[in-house]
Design a protein around this motif. Structure first.
Motif, PDB file in Angstrom:
ATOM      1  N   UNK A 133       0.782  -1.294  -0.274  1.00 45.78           N
ATOM      2  CA  UNK A 133      -0.165   0.107   0.128  1.00 45.78           C
ATOM      3  C   UNK A 133       0.958   1.213  -0.141  1.00 45.78           C
ATOM      4  N   UNK A 134       1.501   0.671   0.544  1.00 43.26           N
ATOM      5  CA  UNK A 134       3.239   2.352   1.020  1.00 43.26           C
ATOM      6  C   UNK A 134       3.741   2.268  -0.598  1.00 43.26           C
ATOM      7  N   UNK A 135       3.828   1.468  -1.478  1.00 43.24           N
ATOM      8  CA  UNK A 135       4.304   2.142  -2.909  1.00 43.24           C
ATOM      9  C   UNK A 135       4.114   2.722  -3.565  1.00 43.24           C
ATOM     10  N   UNK A 136       2.679   2.487  -4.395  1.00 41.04           N
ATOM     11  CA  UNK A 136       1.408   3.331  -4.851  1.00 41.04           C
ATOM     12  C   UNK A 136       1.981   4.777  -4.422  1.00 41.04           C
ATOM     13  N   UNK A 139       5.538   6.712  -5.041  1.00 41.87           N
ATOM     14  CA  UNK A 139       5.389   6.619  -6.179  1.00 41.87           C
ATOM     15  C   UNK A 139       4.791   7.976  -7.024  1.00 41.87           C
ATOM     16  N   UNK A 140       3.975   7.784  -6.404  1.00 45.04           N
ATOM     17  CA  UNK A 140       2.552   8.780  -6.510  1.00 45.04           C
ATOM     18  C   UNK A 140       3.497  10.202  -5.662  1.00 45.04           C
ATOM     19  N   UNK A 141       4.268  10.066  -5.577  1.00 41.57           N
ATOM     20  CA  UNK A 141       5.262  11.638  -5.013  1.00 41.57           C
ATOM     21  C   UNK A 141       6.101  11.816  -6.139  1.00 41.57           C
ATOM     22  N   UNK A 142       6.579  10.961  -7.213  1.00 42.60           N
ATOM     23  CA  UNK A 142       7.110  10.634  -7.309  1.00 42.60           C
ATOM     24  C   UNK A 142       8.693  11.042  -7.428  1.00 42.60           C
ATOM     25  N   UNK A 143       8.752  10.164  -6.152  1.00 44.61           N
ATOM     26  CA  UNK A 143      10.228   9.624  -5.360  1.00 44.61           C
ATOM     27  C   UNK A 143       9.981   8.111  -5.829  1.00 44.61           C
ATOM     28  N   UNK A 144      11.287   7.509  -5.317  1.00 46.57           N
ATOM     29  CA  UNK A 144      11.585   6.246  -5.362  1.00 46.57           C
ATOM     30  C   UNK A 144      11.670   5.097  -4.284  1.00 46.57           C
ATOM     31  N   UNK A 145      11.857   3.736  -3.974  1.00 43.73           N
ATOM     32  CA  UNK A 145      12.188   3.217  -2.943  1.00 43.73           C
ATOM     33  C   UNK A 145      13.668   2.276  -3.212  1.00 43.73           C
ATOM     34  N   UNK A 146      14.179   2.628  -1.682  1.00 39.21           N
ATOM     35  CA  UNK A 146      15.255   2.071  -1.846  1.00 39.21           C
ATOM     36  C   UNK A 146      15.606   0.699  -2.259  1.00 39.21           C
ATOM     37  N   UNK A 203       6.955  -1.211  13.247  1.00 42.15           N
ATOM     38  CA  UNK A 203       8.295  -0.258  13.613  1.00 42.15           C
ATOM     39  C   UNK A 203       9.376  -0.284  12.561  1.00 42.15           C
ATOM     40  N   UNK A 204       8.650  -0.910  11.482  1.00 41.53           N
ATOM     41  CA  UNK A 204       9.069  -0.490   9.260  1.00 41.53           C
ATOM     42  C   UNK A 204       8.112   0.874   9.290  1.00 41.53           C
ATOM     43  N   UNK A 205       8.810   1.191   8.927  1.00 46.53           N
ATOM     44  CA  UNK A 205       8.486   2.358   7.473  1.00 46.53           C
ATOM     45  C   UNK A 205       8.720   1.906   6.174  1.00 46.53           C
ATOM     46  N   UNK A 206       9.163   2.329   4.996  1.00 41.89           N
ATOM     47  CA  UNK A 206       9.539   2.171   3.695  1.00 41.89           C
ATOM     48  C   UNK A 206      10.207   3.568   3.364  1.00 41.89           C
ATOM     49  N   UNK A 207      11.345   3.247   3.225  1.00 45.76           N
ATOM     50  CA  UNK A 207      12.663   4.110   2.532  1.00 45.76           C
ATOM     51  C   UNK A 207      12.468   4.354   1.565  1.00 45.76           C
ATOM     52  N   UNK A 208      12.913   6.003   1.136  1.00 47.49           N
ATOM     53  CA  UNK A 208      12.570   6.061   0.198  1.00 47.49           C
ATOM     54  C   UNK A 208      12.992   6.853  -1.270  1.00 47.49           C
ATOM     55  N   UNK A 209      13.531   7.537  -1.948  1.00 47.39           N
ATOM     56  CA  UNK A 209      14.585   8.598  -2.736  1.00 47.39           C
ATOM     57  C   UNK A 209      14.133   9.926  -3.660  1.00 47.39           C
ATOM     58  N   UNK A 210      14.528  11.264  -3.629  1.00 47.45           N
ATOM     59  CA  UNK A 210      14.365  11.525  -4.614  1.00 47.45           C
ATOM     60  C   UNK A 210      14.652  11.535  -5.537  1.00 47.45           C
ATOM     61  N   UNK A 211      15.578  11.093  -6.114  1.00 43.14           N
ATOM     62  CA  UNK A 211      16.654  10.493  -7.303  1.00 43.14           C
ATOM     63  C   UNK A 211      17.695   9.758  -7.720  1.00 43.14           C
TER      64      UNK A 211
END
Length: 214
Positions: A133-136, A139-146, A203-211
Motif C-alpha cells: 500500500x505504501x509503494x503507490x 511513486x505518486x509523489x515522484x519518489x523511488x523506493x530504496x 516499527x517498519x516504514x518504507x524508505x525512499x529517495x528523490x533521485x
C-alpha cells in the motif's frame, strides 16, 4: 555545489575507505576514490536538516561489492570499537540468499558501480502500513523506493537513521515471491531481513529517495 556538500561528500568517500570497501571490491584505495570522484559534480544543493533524512548518499552497487560482505560493516549509532556488533544478514532469506533480489525494472537504477542517491527519507510515516500500500503513495509523489544496495549505503553513511521503532523496508529490491527486504535492529545490531508485502509492522516504514544521479 556548495562547500558543505563537498565536505560531506569527502567524508563519505573517506568512510568507504576506512571501512575497507576497497579491499572488498578488490581495488586500491586510490581506485575507489577515482571511481566516486566524478559524482562530486552531481551533488545536490544543501537542504534544511530534518529528522529521518539524508541529503545524499554514495552508493556502491553489488557489481562492485557483494551486499552480504558489506552488511557486517554496518554498526548502530554510537557503536564504536572492537566490541561493537556487526550487521547481520537474516539466515532465512532462503535459497540464493540476497543474490535472488533485484531492483524493480521501472526504477531505472543506474548500471554503474557507484552513483548518488539524493533526498533520502527513511519513511517512518509508513510504519504500520503494508508495503504494497505504501509503494503507490511513494511513486505518486515522484519518489523511488530504496534497493538493498541503497539501504546498506544509507546505514553505512548515516547510522543514526536506523533506530528503534524507526527502521525501514527496502521495497525497491524484489524477488519472485512477496518478500520485501528490510533493515532493522536485532540484538543491538543492524539486521538485513525481510517481511511479507502484505504485512504491516508498527516499527517498519518504507524508505525512499528523490533521485539517482551518476
Amino acid at each position: 555545489m556548495t562547500d558543505a556538500s563537498r565536505i560531506e561528500f569527502d567524508r563519505q568517500t573517506e568512510r568507504l575507505v576506512e571501512l575497507g570497501l576497497p579491499a572488498l571490491a578488490g581495488i586500491s584505495e586510490e581506485d575507489l576514490r577515482a571511481l566516486v570522484a566524478p559524482l562530486a559534480d552531481r551533488l545536490p544543493e544543501p537542504s534544511v536538516p530534518r529528522e529521518g533524512h539524508a541529503p545524499f548518499v554514495i552508493v556502491l552497487t553489488r557489481e562492485l561489492v557483494d551486499p552480504c560482505a558489506a552488511v557486517p560493516l554496518l554498526r548502530l549509532m554510537g557503536a564504536r570499537g572492537l566490541g561493537s556488533k556487526p550487521g547481520i544478514v537474516d539466515r532465512n532469506h532462503g535459497e540464493g540468499d540476497l543474490a535472488t533480489y533485484h531492483p524493480l525494472e521501472e526504477l531505472g537504477v543506474p548500471e554503474a558501480k557507484a552513483y548518488l542517491l539524493v533526498d533520502v527519507e527513511r519513511g517512518e510515516e509508513f510504519c504500520d502500513v503494508r508495503p504494497e500500500d505504501a509503494l503507490p503513495v511513494i511513486r505518486g509523489r515522484g519518489r523511488t523506493p530504496l534497493t538493498i544496495d541503497e539501504g546498506i549505503a544509507l546505514v553505512m553513511q548515516a547510522p543514526h537513521l536506523l533506530e528503534k521503532n524507526k527502521c525501514f523496508m527496502l521495497s525497491g529490491s524484489r524477488r519472485s515471491d512477496r518478500r520485501v527486504p528490510a533493515l532493522w535492529i536485532s540484538e543491538n545490531a543492524p539486521k538485513l531481513g525481510w517481511c511479507w508485502d502484505g504485512n504491516p509492522h508498527t516499527w517498519l516504514g518504507v524508505a525512499s529517495a528523490g533521485q539517482r544521479r551518476h
